[in-house]
Design a protein around this motif. Structure first.
Motif, PDB file in Angstrom:
ATOM      1  N   TYR A 196       0.796  -1.229   0.000  1.00 56.74           N
ATOM      2  CA  TYR A 196       0.000   0.000   0.000  1.00 56.74           C
ATOM      3  C   TYR A 196       0.829   1.280   0.000  1.00 56.74           C
ATOM      4  O   TYR A 196       0.355   2.327  -0.462  1.00 56.74           O
ATOM      5  CB  TYR A 196      -0.948   0.003   1.206  1.00 56.74           C
ATOM      6  N   GLY A 197       2.015   1.233   0.555  1.00 58.94           N
ATOM      7  CA  GLY A 197       2.846   2.436   0.608  1.00 58.94           C
ATOM      8  C   GLY A 197       2.576   3.288   1.826  1.00 58.94           C
ATOM      9  O   GLY A 197       3.486   3.658   2.551  1.00 58.94           O
ATOM     10  N   THR A 198       1.293   3.609   2.075  1.00 60.00           N
ATOM     11  CA  THR A 198       0.921   4.448   3.220  1.00 60.00           C
ATOM     12  C   THR A 198      -0.274   3.850   3.941  1.00 60.00           C
ATOM     13  O   THR A 198      -1.064   3.098   3.353  1.00 60.00           O
ATOM     14  CB  THR A 198       0.544   5.874   2.774  1.00 60.00           C
ATOM     15  N   SER A 199      -0.414   4.210   5.224  1.00 61.36           N
ATOM     16  CA  SER A 199      -1.574   3.743   5.988  1.00 61.36           C
ATOM     17  C   SER A 199      -2.858   4.342   5.430  1.00 61.36           C
ATOM     18  O   SER A 199      -3.927   3.729   5.495  1.00 61.36           O
ATOM     19  CB  SER A 199      -1.407   4.101   7.469  1.00 61.36           C
ATOM     20  N   GLU A 200      -2.776   5.549   4.840  1.00 61.20           N
ATOM     21  CA  GLU A 200      -3.956   6.196   4.246  1.00 61.20           C
ATOM     22  C   GLU A 200      -4.478   5.374   3.067  1.00 61.20           C
ATOM     23  O   GLU A 200      -5.693   5.216   2.887  1.00 61.20           O
ATOM     24  CB  GLU A 200      -3.622   7.613   3.779  1.00 61.20           C
ATOM     25  N   ALA A 201      -3.566   4.832   2.274  1.00 56.87           N
ATOM     26  CA  ALA A 201      -3.973   3.997   1.138  1.00 56.87           C
ATOM     27  C   ALA A 201      -4.636   2.714   1.619  1.00 56.87           C
ATOM     28  O   ALA A 201      -5.598   2.223   1.007  1.00 56.87           O
ATOM     29  CB  ALA A 201      -2.763   3.678   0.263  1.00 56.87           C
ATOM     30  N   LEU A 202      -4.148   2.172   2.742  1.00 53.87           N
ATOM     31  CA  LEU A 202      -4.767   0.980   3.323  1.00 53.87           C
ATOM     32  C   LEU A 202      -6.192   1.280   3.774  1.00 53.87           C
ATOM     33  O   LEU A 202      -7.125   0.524   3.484  1.00 53.87           O
ATOM     34  CB  LEU A 202      -3.928   0.484   4.498  1.00 53.87           C
ATOM     35  N   VAL A 203      -6.374   2.401   4.481  1.00 57.71           N
ATOM     36  CA  VAL A 203      -7.711   2.801   4.937  1.00 57.71           C
ATOM     37  C   VAL A 203      -8.645   2.994   3.751  1.00 57.71           C
ATOM     38  O   VAL A 203      -9.811   2.580   3.783  1.00 57.71           O
ATOM     39  CB  VAL A 203      -7.632   4.092   5.796  1.00 57.71           C
TER      40      VAL A 203
END
Length: 450
Positions: A196-203
Motif C-alpha cells: 500500500y505504501g501508506t496507511s492512508e492507502a490501506l484505509v
C-alpha cells in the motif's frame, strides 16, 4: 468462467492456507485437482491423501497431461508466486483461464448469501467462529478459512451452498474481488505497507471494500474505526455490545445487547478481549441469517478455536505453553493482555519469529515496545516468506531496540535448552513463519515433564 464447464483445476502455490481451502472445494465438487508448491507440509500431505496430484519442482514435465488442455482447465495462482515462475508463464502464454485465488473465491461465493470478514487482525478467528455458529445452528454453509478450525479440523467446510463464509483479505487488495451481503471490519492498523505504501492507502482500500456490498447489505465495524457501519464493542454503547462481563472458570460470561433484544448469560471460552470482540461480531453477523437464535447462543459456548490462535499446547498447574500466529505489534499486545488476564502474576517467556523484512523495518519500534513487556524474550531470525533481505533489517537490530535486559537472539536448535534454563511458568511462541514446526518439538519435549 462457468464452474460447471470445468473438469480440471490446477493450483500454483497449492499449499497456502487459502489456496488449499479452494482446492478442497473443487475436489469436493468432483473436479481433477492438482498443483505445485515449493515444499511439502502436513497440510499438503492431507491434500495428497485426498487424491490431489502435487509436486514440488517448478517443472512442466511434472504436470499431468489433463491439466495442459486450455479447454475446461482453470489455473489458480497466489500473488506470492514470482512472475518468472516457469509453470505460471506456461499457462499465461497458452491462453488458459488463469485467476488469482481471490478472484476465484469471488466467483465461487457470488451466487450465495455471502458473509465476509475483513480486518488487518482477527479475520481467521472471526470467520471460524462464524462458520462454527452457523454449522451448529444447522445452516447450509460453505466456509473458506485462513486457518485450521479446531472445531472441524479443517480450513474448509461444506454443509451446503446457500450461505458462504469467507475471509476478505486486504493483502494485494484481494478483498475487492468479493461482493458480500454481510461484512465486518475488525481492525484497520497499518500493515502490508510493501503493497500500500501508506496507511492512508490501506484505509482507502477498506472504504473501497465497504462499497462492494450488495444492495441492502450490512457492514459491521468495531467502534472507533474510521468507517461508517453498524458498531460493535465492549461496554461502550455500540449497536451490538457486551455488558456485565465477568470471568468464570476460565471462560467469559456476559450479556450480549443487540438493537432488538438482549441475550443474557452468554458463554465464550477463547481468552483475550480481542477474541471476545471477534466472537461478538461473528454472532452479530450470524443473526443476519435465518439461523435459530438460541442455537447461535449455545454455539458461542462450544467454540474451541483455531490452530495457532492463542492455542494452549500444554497446560498444568506449574507450566502453560501457548502458541499464537501473532506477527504484528498490535497482535503481540493482544496476546500479552490475554496472558495477563488469564494467567496473572506468572513468569512469561516469549519466543518471537519476525515475519517479513519489510514489516520488521516498518514497525521496528512498535515491535520492540510490544515485546519488552514480557518477562523475557527470545528472538529467532526473520522469516523472509516472499521477500529478499533488506540491508540492515535483522533480528539483531530489533533485539537492540527491546528495552528489557532479559533478551536474547537464538537459533532454533538452541530453543529447548534455553527454555529449560529459564524455566518459565508461561511460555508463548509467536510468529507467522515456520515457527510452528518448532512448536511441535517444544510440545513433545515438555509434555513428559508436565
Amino acid at each position: 468462467m462457468n464452474i460447471k464447464d470445468l473438469h480440471s483445476v490446477y493450483f500454483i502455490g497449492i499449499g497456502g492456507i487459502g489456496m488449499s481451502a479452494l482446492a478442497r472445494y473443487f475436489k469436493f465438487i468432483g473436479k481433477n485437482v492438482g498443483g505445485y508448491d515449493k515444499t511439502e507440509s502436513p497440510l499438503i500431505k492431507e491434500l495428497v491423501e485426498g487424491g490431489m496430484e502435487i509436486h514440488y519442482e517448478d517443472n512442466m514435465e511434472l504436470v499431468p497431461e489433463h491439466y495442459k488442455n486450455p479447454i475446461g482447465t482453470l489455473v489458480v495462482y497466489t500473488p506470492a508466486v514470482p512472475i518468472d515462475h516457469t509453470e505460471y508463464q506456461y499457462f499465461v502464454n497458452r491462453g488458459f483461464e488463469i485467476y488469482k485465488r481471490s478472484a476465484v473465491l469471488g466467483l465461487v461465493t457470488n451466487h450465495s448469501f455471502c458473509l465476509a470478514v475483513a480486518g488487518t487482525h482477527g479475520k481467521t478467528t472471526t470467520s471460524s467462529i462464524l462458520a462454527h455458529l452457523l454449522k451448529e445452528a444447522g445452516m447450509p454453509i460453505t466456509a473458506f478459512l485462513g486457518g485450521i478450525s479446531e472445531d472441524f479440523n479443517s480450513n474448509f467446510l461444506l454443509e451446503g451452498t446457500e450461505v458462504s463464509v469467507v475471509e476478505a483479505d486486504e493483502f494485494d487488495r484481494s478483498f475487492l474481488q468479493l461482493t458480500p451481503n454481510i461484512a465486518c471490519v475488525t481492525s484497520m492498523d497499518a500493515d502490508h505497507l510493501d503493497i500500500y505504501g501508506t496507511s492512508e492507502a490501506l484505509v482507502q482500500s477498506f472504504n473501497d471494500f465497504a462499497g462492494r456490498l450488495k444492495a441492502n447489505g450490512k457492514l459491521f465495524v468495531r467502534k472507533g474505526l474510521p468507517l461508517d457501519g453498524i458498531t460493535y464493542g465492549i461496554a461502550d454503547g455500540s449497536d451490538y455490545c457486551i455488558e456485565n462481563l465477568k470471568i468464570e472458570n476460565g471462560a467469559y460470561l456476559f450479556d450480549l445487547v443487540t438493537p432488538e433484544e438482549t441475550f443474557k448469560g452468554v458463554r465464550f471460552s477463547k481468552p483475550g478481549k480481542h477474541n471476545l470482540l471477534n466472537g461478538l461480531v461473528a454472532f452479530a453477523m450470524a443473526l443476519q441469517t435465518d439461523a435459530p437464535k438460541q442455537g447461535l447462543v449455545d454455539a458461542m459456548g462450544t467454540f474451541k478455536g483455531v490452530q495457532r490462535r492463542f492455542s494452549y499446547r500444554l497446560r498444568s498447574d506449574d507450566f502453560v505453553f501457548i502458541d499464537d500466529y501473532a506477527h504484528h505489534p498490535t497482535e503481540i499486545n493482544a496476546v500479552y493482555e490475554a496472558i495477563e488476564e488469564m494467567h496473572p502474576n506468572k513468569k512469561v517467556l516469549a519466543i518471537f519469529q519476525p515475519h517479513l523484512f519489510s514489516r520488521t523495518r516498518d514497525f521496528i519500534d512498535d515491535f520492540a515496545k510490544s515485546l519488552e513487556k514480557f518477562d523475557s524474550v527470545l528472538l529467532l531470525d526473520i522469516y523472509p516468506a516472499r521477500e529478499k533481505p533488506i540491508e540492515g533489517v535483522t533480528s539483531e537490530w530489533l533485539l537492540q531496540k527491546i528495552n528489557n535486559p532479559k533478551k536474547k537472539l537464538i537459533a532454533k536448535s538452541g530453543l529447548i535448552e534455553e527454555i529449560k534454563k529459564q524455566a518459565p511458568e508461561v511460555l508463548v511462541t509467536m510468529g507467522a513463519g515456520d515457527i510452528g514446526l518448532e512448536v511441535v518439538k517444544i510440545e513433545k519435549e515438555f509434555a513428559h515433564e508436565n
